[in-house]
Design an enzyme around this catalytic site. Structure first.
Site, PDB file in Angstrom:
ATOM      1  CG  HIS A 135      -2.248  -0.864   1.028  1.00 17.91           C
ATOM      2  ND1 HIS A 135      -2.874  -0.969   1.937  1.00 17.91           N
ATOM      3  CD2 HIS A 135      -2.349  -2.026   0.102  1.00 17.91           C
ATOM      4  CE1 HIS A 135      -3.782  -2.043   1.658  1.00 17.91           C
ATOM      5  NE2 HIS A 135      -3.453  -2.705   0.491  1.00 17.91           N
ATOM      6  CD  GLU A 149      -2.289   4.181   3.000  1.00 14.98           C
ATOM      7  OE1 GLU A 149      -3.505   4.135   2.973  1.00 14.98           O
ATOM      8  OE2 GLU A 149      -1.851   3.215   2.009  1.00 14.98           O
ATOM      9  CB  CYS A 198      -6.849  -0.744   4.558  1.00 19.62           C
ATOM     10  SG  CYS A 198      -5.279  -1.100   4.973  1.00 19.62           S
ATOM     11  CB  CYS A 219      -2.529   1.525   6.209  1.00 13.76           C
ATOM     12  SG  CYS A 219      -1.841   0.634   4.811  1.00 13.76           S
TER      13      CYS A 219
END
Length: 160
Positions: free
Chosen positions: A85, A87, A113, A116
């Site tokens: 991801h 992040e 999410c 993260c």
């Protein structure tokens, strides 16, 4: 044509960094959603990240998306996704380069999410600014419990 600056309409800092997050998202190789992240502290960019396969591996736009082929709904079964991801990549870049991020803000195109969110909480990020919501109530609940400030930025409004 006059620039925003010449017209006296400079973007706010939040708008400026969010625009950069959308530029970073342009590097994404995800077939489902392009996400970009910009880590900022004291109005200085620390790191950036976008969602894509780990370094050296084939990208989703080359081999396909397992979550897509299995019709996995958004917000579910993150463990079968090839991509890291945005992040997470921003956090990894900070770790790789020894950049202190405690107290930083994260500008990200989409609400993080739960995976993260947990990493951001433990990293000492103080504020996450995003534009697009994401269907993950547990992420919202954990952020609230930890005191991680989540701010949804409305990109349709013009700065004044």
């Amino acid at each position: 044509m006059m620039t925003q600056e010449k017209q006296g309409k400079r973007p706010s800092w939040d708008s400026y960094f969010m625009q950069l997050a959308f530029v970073v998202a342009g590097r994404s190789t995800c077939l489902r959603r392009q996400v970009g992240a910009v880590m900022v502290k004291d109005k200085q960019i620390l790191t950036t990240g976008y969602n894509g396969s780990p370094s050296g591996l084939l990208h989703c736009d080359e081999v396909g998306c397992l979550r897509q082929s299995l019709s996995v709904p958004s917000g579910e079964r993150h463990e079968i996704c090839r991509a890291v991801h945005a992040e997470q990549n921003a956090l990894v870049q900070a770790a790789k380069h020894g950049v202190a991020i405690i107290g930083a803000d994260l500008y990200v195109t989409h609400q993080p999410c739960v995976l993260c969110t947990k990493l951001l909480i433990n990293s000492g990020i103080q504020r996450v600014i995003y534009t697009h919501s994401y269907p993950d109530q547990l992420a919202l609940d954990m952020a609230r419990e930890a005191g991680l400030e989540l701010v949804q930025l409305d990109i349709t409004q013009r700065d004044t």
